[in-house]
Write an enzyme that holds these catalytic residues in place. Structure first.
Site, PDB file in Angstrom:
ATOM      1  N   ARG A 151      15.027 -20.771  -1.334  1.00 52.15           N
ATOM      2  CA  ARG A 151      14.756 -20.061  -0.064  1.00 52.15           C
ATOM      3  C   ARG A 151      15.405 -18.677   0.011  1.00 52.15           C
ATOM      4  O   ARG A 151      15.611 -18.141   1.093  1.00 52.15           O
ATOM      5  CB  ARG A 151      15.193 -20.897   1.136  1.00 52.15           C
ATOM      6  CG  ARG A 151      14.466 -22.208   1.223  1.00 52.15           C
ATOM      7  CD  ARG A 151      14.560 -22.821   2.588  1.00 52.15           C
ATOM      8  NE  ARG A 151      13.896 -24.103   2.561  1.00 52.15           N
ATOM      9  CZ  ARG A 151      14.485 -25.238   2.202  1.00 52.15           C
ATOM     10  NH1 ARG A 151      15.755 -25.231   1.852  1.00 52.15           N
ATOM     11  NH2 ARG A 151      13.819 -26.361   2.185  1.00 52.15           N
ATOM     12  N   LYS A 196       8.960  -4.636  -0.768  1.00 50.00           N
ATOM     13  CA  LYS A 196       7.685  -5.342  -0.953  1.00 50.00           C
ATOM     14  C   LYS A 196       7.738  -6.132  -2.259  1.00 50.00           C
ATOM     15  O   LYS A 196       8.188  -5.620  -3.283  1.00 50.00           O
ATOM     16  CB  LYS A 196       6.516  -4.365  -1.001  1.00 50.00           C
ATOM     17  CG  LYS A 196       6.056  -3.912   0.366  1.00 50.00           C
ATOM     18  CD  LYS A 196       4.760  -3.124   0.255  1.00 50.00           C
ATOM     19  CE  LYS A 196       4.310  -2.643   1.629  1.00 50.00           C
ATOM     20  NZ  LYS A 196       3.120  -1.780   1.544  1.00 50.00           N
ATOM     21  N   GLU A 252       2.189   9.470  -7.309  1.00 49.18           N
ATOM     22  CA  GLU A 252       2.887   8.861  -6.160  1.00 49.18           C
ATOM     23  C   GLU A 252       3.938   9.831  -5.601  1.00 49.18           C
ATOM     24  O   GLU A 252       4.213   9.838  -4.408  1.00 49.18           O
ATOM     25  CB  GLU A 252       3.550   7.537  -6.553  1.00 49.18           C
ATOM     26  CG  GLU A 252       2.586   6.386  -6.824  1.00 49.18           C
ATOM     27  CD  GLU A 252       2.116   5.635  -5.567  1.00 49.18           C
ATOM     28  OE1 GLU A 252       2.459   6.031  -4.434  1.00 49.18           O
ATOM     29  OE2 GLU A 252       1.385   4.641  -5.744  1.00 49.18           O
ATOM     30  N   LYS A 257      10.847   7.614   1.401  1.00 48.97           N
ATOM     31  CA  LYS A 257      10.620   6.166   1.511  1.00 48.97           C
ATOM     32  C   LYS A 257      11.676   5.513   2.406  1.00 48.97           C
ATOM     33  O   LYS A 257      11.364   4.677   3.264  1.00 48.97           O
ATOM     34  CB  LYS A 257      10.643   5.574   0.101  1.00 48.97           C
ATOM     35  CG  LYS A 257      10.209   4.141   0.010  1.00 48.97           C
ATOM     36  CD  LYS A 257       8.755   3.987  -0.353  1.00 48.97           C
ATOM     37  CE  LYS A 257       8.275   2.560  -0.130  1.00 48.97           C
ATOM     38  NZ  LYS A 257       7.926   1.856  -1.334  1.00 48.97           N
ATOM     39  N   GLU A 259       5.493  -2.465   8.183  1.00 55.08           N
ATOM     40  CA  GLU A 259       4.211  -1.750   8.063  1.00 55.08           C
ATOM     41  C   GLU A 259       3.330  -1.955   9.287  1.00 55.08           C
ATOM     42  O   GLU A 259       2.138  -2.207   9.187  1.00 55.08           O
ATOM     43  CB  GLU A 259       3.480  -2.170   6.783  1.00 55.08           C
ATOM     44  CG  GLU A 259       2.452  -1.136   6.342  1.00 55.08           C
ATOM     45  CD  GLU A 259       1.866  -1.390   4.953  1.00 55.08           C
ATOM     46  OE1 GLU A 259       2.616  -1.791   4.051  1.00 55.08           O
ATOM     47  OE2 GLU A 259       0.666  -1.156   4.807  1.00 55.08           O
ATOM     48  N   ARG A 310       4.773   3.022   8.274  1.00 55.43           N
ATOM     49  CA  ARG A 310       4.768   2.721   6.825  1.00 55.43           C
ATOM     50  C   ARG A 310       3.359   2.783   6.252  1.00 55.43           C
ATOM     51  O   ARG A 310       3.182   2.979   5.049  1.00 55.43           O
ATOM     52  CB  ARG A 310       5.422   1.353   6.569  1.00 55.43           C
ATOM     53  CG  ARG A 310       5.639   1.088   5.095  1.00 55.43           C
ATOM     54  CD  ARG A 310       6.613  -0.034   4.835  1.00 55.43           C
ATOM     55  NE  ARG A 310       6.783  -0.248   3.408  1.00 55.43           N
ATOM     56  CZ  ARG A 310       7.665  -1.074   2.864  1.00 55.43           C
ATOM     57  NH1 ARG A 310       8.468  -1.769   3.639  1.00 55.43           N
ATOM     58  NH2 ARG A 310       7.754  -1.210   1.562  1.00 55.43           N
ATOM     59  N   ASN A 318       0.294   4.710   2.441  1.00 57.90           N
ATOM     60  CA  ASN A 318      -0.944   4.307   1.770  1.00 57.90           C
ATOM     61  C   ASN A 318      -1.897   5.482   1.567  1.00 57.90           C
ATOM     62  O   ASN A 318      -3.074   5.269   1.241  1.00 57.90           O
ATOM     63  CB  ASN A 318      -1.650   3.196   2.561  1.00 57.90           C
ATOM     64  CG  ASN A 318      -0.849   1.911   2.528  1.00 57.90           C
ATOM     65  OD1 ASN A 318      -0.151   1.643   1.572  1.00 57.90           O
ATOM     66  ND2 ASN A 318      -0.937   1.128   3.592  1.00 57.90           N
ATOM     67  N   HIS A 333      -4.524   5.356  -1.126  1.00 57.47           N
ATOM     68  CA  HIS A 333      -4.654   3.972  -1.573  1.00 57.47           C
ATOM     69  C   HIS A 333      -5.968   3.333  -1.135  1.00 57.47           C
ATOM     70  O   HIS A 333      -6.388   2.347  -1.738  1.00 57.47           O
ATOM     71  CB  HIS A 333      -3.471   3.130  -1.073  1.00 57.47           C
ATOM     72  CG  HIS A 333      -2.201   3.390  -1.843  1.00 57.47           C
ATOM     73  ND1 HIS A 333      -1.614   4.640  -1.890  1.00 57.47           N
ATOM     74  CD2 HIS A 333      -1.428   2.580  -2.614  1.00 57.47           C
ATOM     75  CE1 HIS A 333      -0.522   4.570  -2.643  1.00 57.47           C
ATOM     76  NE2 HIS A 333      -0.391   3.330  -3.097  1.00 57.47           N
ATOM     77  N   HIS A 349      -7.564   1.845  -4.217  1.00 56.01           N
ATOM     78  CA  HIS A 349      -7.761   0.410  -4.434  1.00 56.01           C
ATOM     79  C   HIS A 349      -9.225   0.094  -4.744  1.00 56.01           C
ATOM     80  O   HIS A 349      -9.515  -0.757  -5.586  1.00 56.01           O
ATOM     81  CB  HIS A 349      -7.328  -0.392  -3.198  1.00 56.01           C
ATOM     82  CG  HIS A 349      -5.834  -0.557  -3.108  1.00 56.01           C
ATOM     83  ND1 HIS A 349      -5.185  -0.828  -1.926  1.00 56.01           N
ATOM     84  CD2 HIS A 349      -4.864  -0.497  -4.052  1.00 56.01           C
ATOM     85  CE1 HIS A 349      -3.881  -0.920  -2.154  1.00 56.01           C
ATOM     86  NE2 HIS A 349      -3.661  -0.718  -3.434  1.00 56.01           N
ATOM     87  N   HIS A 397      -2.568   2.417 -11.660  1.00 55.40           N
ATOM     88  CA  HIS A 397      -2.514   2.488 -10.192  1.00 55.40           C
ATOM     89  C   HIS A 397      -2.280   3.926  -9.693  1.00 55.40           C
ATOM     90  O   HIS A 397      -2.987   4.410  -8.802  1.00 55.40           O
ATOM     91  CB  HIS A 397      -1.413   1.551  -9.671  1.00 55.40           C
ATOM     92  CG  HIS A 397      -1.207   1.642  -8.208  1.00 55.40           C
ATOM     93  ND1 HIS A 397      -2.158   1.219  -7.288  1.00 55.40           N
ATOM     94  CD2 HIS A 397      -0.179   2.155  -7.469  1.00 55.40           C
ATOM     95  CE1 HIS A 397      -1.715   1.459  -6.070  1.00 55.40           C
ATOM     96  NE2 HIS A 397      -0.521   2.016  -6.149  1.00 55.40           N
TER      97      HIS A 397
HETATM   98  N1  GLY Z   1       4.110   1.280  -1.699  1.00 55.96           N
HETATM   99  C1  GLY Z   1       4.045   1.540  -0.328  1.00 55.96           C
HETATM  100  C2  GLY Z   1       5.062   0.786   0.485  1.00 55.96           C
HETATM  101  O1  GLY Z   1       6.035   0.296  -0.037  1.00 55.96           O
HETATM  102  O2  GLY Z   1       4.886   0.664   1.667  1.00 55.96           O
END
Ligand code: GLY
Length: 390
Positions: free
Chosen positions: A147, A169, A211, A253, A263, A267, A271, A274, A278, A291
């Site tokens: 956990r 993430k 990026e 960031k 997000e 946040r 993107n 993206h 994507h 990517h």
């Molecule tokens: N890669 C974008 C984020 O971490 O929100």
């Protein structure tokens, strides 16, 4: 050729705003709950990673489990291992196959089973040592094992250093799409050594730069201008320039994650590029684009959509497109606009059947919107495709 003038200009731009601790050492704090954590950035830091990890161990008996892929272990594993040994940190390696197609729940389960065999307990620490794939899997493993155990990220690709390793993430892929299973699990620290980028293949290095351009467009005109002005220096992998770029991205960031870790709003601006990116990756079955490269084309499309709908000033759109092309080559876009549009409609971030776009409002300012007509999207995709073929 990297000229002295370019170096001097880089130094002049880099100096203000960066907190130097000694030479080229940067430490950026990510303020999240339940605790804040540092991103340490320093050339040669990997050789001192053991000291940092030692200071973070939950108890004297804690063991570390290093999640990595074979090429990273081959190039840099000995440096990390010696550093951990010097600081008397007990550690084991959990090697995984390289590449997105191996980022699966089954692989994470195998690593967890190995941790049980090796006697891992609640006081264990997982170290993500590699690119986005190793970092995502290490994060998920740490968040699920008993956990939740402690996590340290030690990113070794530019993309992971400027983005993926910061912000918590984690994720693995399903057949239905990328990162569909995941959690948020913040590390105790991020240990970033730009020197490891020396062994990164050229294509992967450039992919990470898209990026970095993204971070500039989203929130840092200073970073964007630096990348525009110092292409040769950056592509020559000048370590001081890279350390500065990575630190600026980490600041962007950290600032965004501190305000919106889940997000819910801000946040989502990360993107940028993206949505179309994507779609491009999925339409080409993740085989044609890295990517970061897909994000590069995605930013071109966002700038074109923004300019076409009057949201992006023409000069900002031109600068964004020029910056992406300046750090090319990028693989050409063969996918048909109609096929990409169908992908956009089924993206996991689509809400009520409408794809959302992050559109530049200038350099350093973006807006999230789904109020874009299909005609405007198709026009931009067509223009992006023809630009990619010239
Ligand atoms: N890669 C974008 C984020 O971490 O929100």
């Amino acid at each position: 050729m990297v000229t002295r003038a370019l170096r001097a200009r880089a130094a002049a731009i880099a100096a203000p705003g960066v907190r130097y601790h000694g030479s080229h050492v940067k430490r950026i704090l990510v303020r999240t709950k339940p605790r804040s954590y540092p991103v340490h950035i320093e050339c040669g830091l990997l050789a001192r990673a053991g000291e940092i990890v030692r200071g973070l161990l939950p108890n004297q008996r804690s063991q570390c489990f290093v999640v990595t892929a074979e090429p990273v272990r081959r190039n840099w594993g000995a440096v990390l291992a010696q550093s951990l040994e010097r600081s008397r940190v007990a550690h084991h390696w959990l090697e995984t196959a390289d590449g997105e197609s191996h980022k699966t729940l089954a692989a994470v389960e195998r690593m967890a089973a190995r941790m049980v065999e090796l006697g891992a307990d609640r006081g264990s620490v997982v170290i993500g040592f590699g690119g986005g794939v190793a970092g995502d899997m290490a994060g998920l493993l740490a968040s699920l094992y008993m956990r939740g155990v402690a996590l340290v990220q030690a990113p070794t690709t530019l993309l992971a250093q400027v983005d993926a390793a910061i912000g918590g993430k984690t994720g693995v892929n399903l057949k239905a799409g990328k990162n569909l299973l995941g959690t948020l699990h913040q590390p105790l620290a991020v240990i970033t050594d730009p020197a490891v980028l020396a062994t990164l293949p050229e294509r992967e290095f450039r992919a990470g730069l898209f990026e970095a351009i993204k971070c500039g467009v989203v929130r840092s005109p200073k970073l964007f201008a630096f990348l525009e002005a110092n292409r040769e220096l950056v592509l020559a992998r000048d370590m001081k320039a890279l350390a500065w770029v990575i630190a600026e991205c980490a600041k962007v960031k950290a600032d965004i994650v501190a305000k919106d870790v889940a997000e819910a709003g801000l946040r989502r601006t990360l993107n940028l590029g993206h949505t179309v990116g994507h779609a491009l990756e999925a339409e080409t079955r993740y085989k044609q684009f890295l990517h970061g490269e897909a994000v590069g084309w995605g930013m071109v499309a966002a700038a074109m959509i923004g300019a076409g709908t009057g949201k992006t000033p023409p000069d900002a759109a031109r600068r964004i497109i020029s910056a992406v092309l300046a750090y090319s080559p990028l693989p050409p876009v063969d996918a048909r606009p109609a096929a990409l549009l169908a992908r956009l409609r089924s993206d996991k971030k689509t809400r009520n059947g409408l794809p959302h776009f992050v559109l530049p409002r200038g350099i350093g300012r973006v807006e999230v919107t789904s109020a874009v007509s299909e005609e405007a999207i198709l026009q931009a995709l067509e223009r992006m495709r023809s630009l990619s073929r010239h």
